[in-house]
Motif scaffolding. Structure first.
Motif, mmCIF file in Angstrom:
data_model
loop_
_atom_site.group_PDB
_atom_site.id
_atom_site.type_symbol
_atom_site.label_atom_id
_atom_site.label_comp_id
_atom_site.label_asym_id
_atom_site.label_seq_id
_atom_site.Cartn_x
_atom_site.Cartn_y
_atom_site.Cartn_z
ATOM 1 N N ALA A 24 14.738 35.846 -39.648
ATOM 2 C CA ALA A 24 16.004 35.105 -39.721
ATOM 3 C C ALA A 24 17.073 35.923 -40.425
ATOM 4 C CB ALA A 24 15.799 33.776 -40.441
ATOM 5 N N ALA A 25 16.696 36.670 -41.456
ATOM 6 C CA ALA A 25 17.658 37.511 -42.170
ATOM 7 C C ALA A 25 18.177 38.617 -41.269
ATOM 8 C CB ALA A 25 17.010 38.109 -43.416
ATOM 9 N N VAL A 26 17.302 39.206 -40.480
ATOM 10 C CA VAL A 26 17.745 40.252 -39.541
ATOM 11 C C VAL A 26 18.664 39.652 -38.488
ATOM 12 C CG1 VAL A 26 16.942 41.825 -37.725
ATOM 13 C CG2 VAL A 26 15.773 41.764 -39.919
ATOM 14 N N TYR A 27 18.301 38.480 -37.963
ATOM 15 C CA TYR A 27 19.125 37.869 -36.929
ATOM 16 C C TYR A 27 20.500 37.474 -37.461
ATOM 17 C CZ TYR A 27 20.811 34.628 -33.402
ATOM 18 O OH TYR A 27 21.587 33.989 -32.476
ATOM 19 N N PHE A 28 20.533 36.727 -38.544
ATOM 20 C CA PHE A 28 21.815 36.252 -39.052
ATOM 21 C C PHE A 28 22.593 37.334 -39.791
ATOM 22 C CE2 PHE A 28 19.609 32.159 -38.592
ATOM 23 C CZ PHE A 28 20.541 31.514 -37.797
ATOM 24 N N GLY A 29 21.910 38.108 -40.625
ATOM 25 C CA GLY A 29 22.602 39.117 -41.414
ATOM 26 C C GLY A 29 23.047 40.314 -40.610
ATOM 27 N N VAL A 30 22.151 40.832 -39.781
ATOM 28 C CA VAL A 30 22.470 42.053 -39.040
ATOM 29 C C VAL A 30 23.183 41.740 -37.739
ATOM 30 C CG1 VAL A 30 21.499 44.099 -37.933
ATOM 31 C CG2 VAL A 30 20.553 43.309 -40.094
ATOM 32 N N TRP A 31 22.611 40.859 -36.932
ATOM 33 C CA TRP A 31 23.202 40.615 -35.620
ATOM 34 C C TRP A 31 24.440 39.711 -35.684
ATOM 35 C CZ3 TRP A 31 23.876 42.475 -31.115
ATOM 36 C CH2 TRP A 31 24.363 41.688 -30.089
ATOM 37 N N MET A 32 24.280 38.509 -36.237
ATOM 38 C CA MET A 32 25.372 37.529 -36.194
ATOM 39 C C MET A 32 26.553 37.901 -37.082
ATOM 40 S SD MET A 32 24.549 35.106 -34.074
ATOM 41 C CE MET A 32 25.550 33.711 -34.521
ATOM 42 N N MET A 33 26.312 38.574 -38.207
ATOM 43 C CA MET A 33 27.405 38.832 -39.132
ATOM 44 C C MET A 33 27.817 40.295 -39.216
ATOM 45 S SD MET A 33 26.803 36.223 -42.263
ATOM 46 C CE MET A 33 28.435 36.592 -42.875
ATOM 47 N N PHE A 34 27.112 41.197 -38.530
ATOM 48 C CA PHE A 34 27.495 42.606 -38.592
ATOM 49 C C PHE A 34 27.772 43.182 -37.204
ATOM 50 C CE2 PHE A 34 26.845 47.173 -39.177
ATOM 51 C CZ PHE A 34 27.691 47.386 -40.246
ATOM 52 N N ILE A 35 26.790 43.163 -36.331
ATOM 53 C CA ILE A 35 26.952 43.812 -35.028
ATOM 54 C C ILE A 35 27.843 42.994 -34.090
ATOM 55 C CG2 ILE A 35 25.710 44.579 -32.968
ATOM 56 C CD1 ILE A 35 23.389 45.305 -34.829
ATOM 57 N N ARG A 36 27.603 41.691 -34.002
ATOM 58 C CA ARG A 36 28.379 40.861 -33.072
ATOM 59 C C ARG A 36 29.878 40.855 -33.368
ATOM 60 N NH1 ARG A 36 27.299 34.594 -32.158
ATOM 61 N NH2 ARG A 36 29.343 34.432 -33.053
ATOM 62 N N PRO A 37 30.316 40.750 -34.636
ATOM 63 C CA PRO A 37 31.764 40.809 -34.882
ATOM 64 C C PRO A 37 32.382 42.159 -34.520
ATOM 65 C CG PRO A 37 30.673 39.826 -36.756
ATOM 66 C CD PRO A 37 29.603 40.339 -35.856
ATOM 67 N N ILE A 38 31.636 43.240 -34.733
ATOM 68 C CA ILE A 38 32.165 44.553 -34.358
ATOM 69 C C ILE A 38 32.296 44.653 -32.844
ATOM 70 C CG2 ILE A 38 31.640 47.033 -34.335
ATOM 71 C CD1 ILE A 38 30.402 46.628 -37.127
ATOM 72 N N ILE A 39 31.313 44.160 -32.120
ATOM 73 C CA ILE A 39 31.405 44.144 -30.659
ATOM 74 C C ILE A 39 32.568 43.271 -30.209
ATOM 75 C CG2 ILE A 39 30.219 43.389 -28.552
ATOM 76 C CD1 ILE A 39 27.594 44.282 -29.859
ATOM 77 N N GLY A 40 32.780 42.150 -30.894
ATOM 78 C CA GLY A 40 33.907 41.274 -30.567
ATOM 79 C C GLY A 40 35.245 41.970 -30.759
ATOM 80 N N CYS A 41 35.359 42.767 -31.813
ATOM 81 C CA CYS A 41 36.592 43.535 -32.025
ATOM 82 C C CYS A 41 36.775 44.592 -30.943
ATOM 83 C CB CYS A 41 36.591 44.199 -33.399
ATOM 84 S SG CYS A 41 37.249 43.159 -34.691
ATOM 85 N N CYS A 42 35.696 45.221 -30.555
ATOM 86 C CA CYS A 42 35.789 46.225 -29.484
ATOM 87 C C CYS A 42 36.218 45.594 -28.168
ATOM 88 C CB CYS A 42 34.451 46.939 -29.308
ATOM 89 S SG CYS A 42 33.988 47.975 -30.694
ATOM 90 N N VAL A 43 35.667 44.434 -27.860
ATOM 91 C CA VAL A 43 36.049 43.724 -26.634
ATOM 92 C C VAL A 43 37.505 43.290 -26.709
ATOM 93 C CG1 VAL A 43 35.630 41.615 -25.297
ATOM 94 C CG2 VAL A 43 33.703 42.992 -26.079
ATOM 95 N N ALA A 44 37.935 42.787 -27.864
ATOM 96 C CA ALA A 44 39.334 42.373 -28.024
ATOM 97 C C ALA A 44 40.277 43.577 -27.911
ATOM 98 C CB ALA A 44 39.528 41.671 -29.363
ATOM 99 N N PHE A 45 39.859 44.717 -28.427
ATOM 100 C CA PHE A 45 40.677 45.922 -28.320
ATOM 101 C C PHE A 45 40.803 46.355 -26.860
ATOM 102 C CE2 PHE A 45 41.063 50.568 -28.170
ATOM 103 C CZ PHE A 45 42.254 50.722 -28.872
ATOM 104 N N ASP A 46 39.695 46.325 -26.128
ATOM 105 C CA ASP A 46 39.727 46.690 -24.710
ATOM 106 C C ASP A 46 40.589 45.735 -23.901
ATOM 107 O OD1 ASP A 46 38.108 48.852 -25.145
ATOM 108 O OD2 ASP A 46 36.250 47.842 -24.518
ATOM 109 N N GLY A 48 43.159 44.144 -25.109
ATOM 110 C CA GLY A 48 44.524 44.144 -25.632
ATOM 111 C C GLY A 48 44.835 42.946 -26.489
ATOM 112 N N ASN A 49 43.814 42.258 -26.995
ATOM 113 C CA ASN A 49 44.011 41.044 -27.791
ATOM 114 C C ASN A 49 43.635 41.224 -29.250
ATOM 115 O OD1 ASN A 49 44.790 39.672 -25.489
ATOM 116 N ND2 ASN A 49 42.715 38.948 -25.069
ATOM 117 N N LEU A 50 43.498 42.438 -29.717
ATOM 118 C CA LEU A 50 43.080 42.671 -31.089
ATOM 119 C C LEU A 50 44.221 42.365 -32.048
ATOM 120 C CD1 LEU A 50 40.729 43.668 -32.831
ATOM 121 C CD2 LEU A 50 41.710 45.955 -32.675
ATOM 122 N N THR A 51 43.952 41.501 -33.026
ATOM 123 C CA THR A 51 44.955 41.135 -34.012
ATOM 124 C C THR A 51 44.456 41.508 -35.402
ATOM 125 O OG1 THR A 51 44.046 38.913 -34.292
ATOM 126 C CG2 THR A 51 45.736 39.192 -32.592
ATOM 127 N N ALA A 52 45.372 41.484 -36.355
ATOM 128 C CA ALA A 52 45.013 41.795 -37.732
ATOM 129 C C ALA A 52 44.073 40.740 -38.298
ATOM 130 C CB ALA A 52 46.265 41.898 -38.593
#
Length: 85
Positions: A24-46, A48-52
């Motif tokens: 659960a720590a790997v899923y929530f800590g690593v995936w849900m709170m670290f990798i997924r938000p970074i991927i979300g920023c990359c998708v938003a950048f691609d 053209g919707n990336l905001t501050a």
């Protein structure tokens, strides 16, 4: 003999709870709170919707990811210690 079987079951439950808390720590800590938000920023950048605000939320999530993982592991190990008494 009966006491030994009960003790083995309690140890098995404690080990299962401990490993589930690590999973659960790997899923929530690593995936849900670290990798997924970074991927979300990359998708938003691609797209053209990336905001501050999106970048700020992602940075905050990444900073707290290890804290959340540590709390989950601490709770899991505390629960597993209850079974070992």
């Amino acid at each position: 003999m009966r006491h030994k079987n009960k003790s083995n079951i309690k140890i098995a439950i404690a080990v299962i709870i401990f490993f589930l808390s690590i999973a659960a720590a790997v899923y929530f800590g690593v995936w849900m709170m670290f990798i997924r938000p970074i991927i979300g920023c990359c998708v938003a950048f691609d797209a053209g919707n990336l905001t501050a605000i999106k970048v700020g939320i992602t940075v905050i999530e990444c900073l707290f990811a290890s804290t959340v993982a540590a709390i989950i592991i601490a709770i899991g190990s505390a629960i597993s210690k209850i079974f070992l008494r």
